[in-house]
Design a protein around this motif. Structure first.
Motif, short mmCIF file in Angstrom:
data_model
loop_
_atom_site.label_atom_id
_atom_site.label_comp_id
_atom_site.label_asym_id
_atom_site.label_seq_id
_atom_site.Cartn_x
_atom_site.Cartn_y
_atom_site.Cartn_z
N VAL A 146 0.78 -1.33 -0.06
CA VAL A 146 0.05 -0.09 -0.10
C VAL A 146 0.78 1.30 -0.04
N PHE A 147 0.35 2.37 -0.58
CA PHE A 147 1.36 3.43 -0.69
C PHE A 147 0.36 4.74 -0.31
N PRO A 148 1.17 5.55 0.42
CA PRO A 148 0.38 6.88 1.23
C PRO A 148 0.43 7.92 0.24
N GLY A 149 -0.63 8.72 0.81
CA GLY A 149 -1.02 9.94 0.03
C GLY A 149 -0.58 11.30 0.93
N LEU B 40 11.67 3.67 -4.10
CA LEU B 40 11.84 2.58 -3.01
C LEU B 40 11.37 1.02 -3.52
N ALA B 41 10.09 1.14 -4.13
CA ALA B 41 9.62 -0.27 -4.77
C ALA B 41 10.86 -0.81 -5.91
N LYS B 42 11.26 0.27 -6.64
CA LYS B 42 12.09 -0.21 -7.76
C LYS B 42 13.63 -0.54 -6.98
N PHE C 168 0.46 -6.76 5.27
CA PHE C 168 0.61 -5.42 4.61
C PHE C 168 1.72 -4.43 4.62
N ILE C 169 2.31 -4.04 3.55
CA ILE C 169 3.47 -3.37 3.74
C ILE C 169 3.35 -1.95 3.08
N GLU C 170 3.56 -0.98 3.86
CA GLU C 170 3.27 0.47 3.43
C GLU C 170 4.71 0.85 2.88
N LEU C 171 4.93 1.48 1.61
CA LEU C 171 6.10 1.72 1.15
C LEU C 171 5.93 3.41 0.97
N GLY C 172 6.83 4.16 1.32
CA GLY C 172 7.00 5.41 1.12
C GLY C 172 7.17 6.03 2.43
N PRO C 173 7.05 7.55 2.47
CA PRO C 173 6.97 8.22 3.73
C PRO C 173 6.05 8.22 4.87
N GLY C 174 6.53 8.21 5.97
CA GLY C 174 5.32 8.08 7.07
C GLY C 174 4.96 6.61 7.24
N ASN C 175 3.81 6.46 8.34
CA ASN C 175 3.41 5.02 8.78
C ASN C 175 1.95 5.09 8.74
N GLU D 136 3.12 -3.39 8.27
CA GLU D 136 4.47 -2.82 8.54
C GLU D 136 4.67 -1.62 7.52
N SER D 137 5.53 -0.54 8.05
CA SER D 137 5.67 0.43 6.98
C SER D 137 7.22 0.57 6.63
N LYS D 138 7.69 0.85 5.44
CA LYS D 138 9.03 0.81 5.21
C LYS D 138 9.46 2.14 4.45
N GLN D 139 10.31 2.74 4.69
CA GLN D 139 10.76 4.17 4.06
C GLN D 139 12.12 4.18 3.53
N SER D 140 12.84 3.02 3.75
CA SER D 140 14.16 2.84 3.26
C SER D 140 14.69 1.44 3.13
N LEU D 141 15.85 1.16 2.61
CA LEU D 141 16.14 -0.21 2.39
C LEU D 141 16.45 -0.81 3.76
#
Length: 294
Positions: free
Chosen positions: A5-8, A71-73, A266-273, A289-294
């Motif tokens: 999932v991707f934040p707005g 980040l996904a790439k 669920f994995i949130e990719l991008g800024p914030g959580n 979970e949320s992931k902002q970096s490698l």
């Protein structure tokens, strides 16, 4: 099943994406490509601008999109989505990461969307408010009773709904919602009434841009904001993406449908959580979970 999932808008922060740029040649190349496409160094604003710089819609939207998609790439083979969804702007990130749009077209559309929304906001001053602790049906009923433009905009999780409309309409609605027992009805620091009929000028502008862009069949289903249902049909994706600007984001229903269809992680990719938190409020049974970096 793994759902990404991707934040707005609202998830941005100063320094976002910098570690990707510094540590991954792929990320650096994509960020530099984005600077060229946009015609300004968005990386300077993301990595070392001010919070005010990042708040401008024309910066915020591409910045969040870039952080998520790059980040996904960079994750490469570790990124294997079985289903995707994005919150509002995040739907564009979801589409690019799932292969329905290429990187350049996705970024151009996000920038066109940001500029069109900015213009629509200038046509009529408008705003949004977060409503906590009231049943969705009650919020819908109160919005419908007001003789101004005021509508549900984001169904975020049970007991949390964002409304959108004219300044007078939102003020009236906040009073009525508090009287009806809302724990909070709080105006948000946003530039306009996103996901409401007041975004119609932006919808028309974006419709043309979307219709002139090549969309492909994504590698997995995308659950879209407008109806919370999965699709892989490019024509349907385009239609829903156009409708999204003036229609509510059905995030609660999206997460519920993804879980019903087998999402367990669920994995949130991008800024914030923010999305991770909302998912946990929709269901305590799934991992988030949320992931902002490698």
């Amino acid at each position: 099943m793994k759902a990404y999932v991707f934040p707005g808008q609202g998830a941005q922060f100063v320094g976002m994406g910098k570690d990707l740029y510094d540590n991954s040649p792929i990320a650096k190349e994509l960020f530099e490509q984005a600077n060229q496409i946009l015609g300004f160094r968005i990386t300077d604003l993301m990595f070392s601008g001010t919070a005010e710089d990042l708040k401008q819609t024309k910066v915020t939207q591409p910045a969040i999109f870039l952080h998520s998609v790059i980040l996904a790439k960079v994750l490469g083979d570790d990124f294997k989505p079985e289903m995707v969804a994005g919150h509002s702007l995040g739907e564009f990130s979801a589409l690019v990461t799932a292969g329905a749009l290429n990187f350049e077209d996705g970024l151009k559309l996000v920038y066109a969307r940001a500029m069109a929304m900015q213009k629509a906001c200038e046509i009529q001053p408008s705003t949004m408010a977060a409503v906590l602790g009231l049943d969705d049906n009650k919020v819908e009923e109160i919005c419908a009773s007001i003789d101004e433009v005021v509508v549900p905009a984001n169904y975020n999780c049970p007991g949390q709904l964002v409304i959108s409309g004219s300044i007078e309409g939102i003020d009236l609605a906040c009073e009525k919602l508090k009287e009806a027992g809302a724990k909070r009805a709080l105006k948000l620091a946003v530039g306009g009434a996103f996901h409401s009929p007041l975004m119609e000028p932006a919808r028309k502008e974006l419709e043309e841009a979307i219709n002139n862009t090549q969309f492909n069949v994504p590698v997995c289903p995308i659950y879209q904001n407008v109806n919370a249902k999965p699709t892989t049909n490019p024509e349907e994706i385009k239609k829903n993406l156009i409708a999204q600007l003036t229609a509510p984001v059905r995030w609660t229903q999206t997460v519920q449908n993804m879980i019903t269809d087998g999402a367990t992680h669920f994995i949130e990719l991008g800024p914030g959580n923010v999305l991770q938190g909302l998912i946990k409020k929709v269901s305590k049974e799934v991992e988030a979970e949320s992931k902002q970096s490698l």
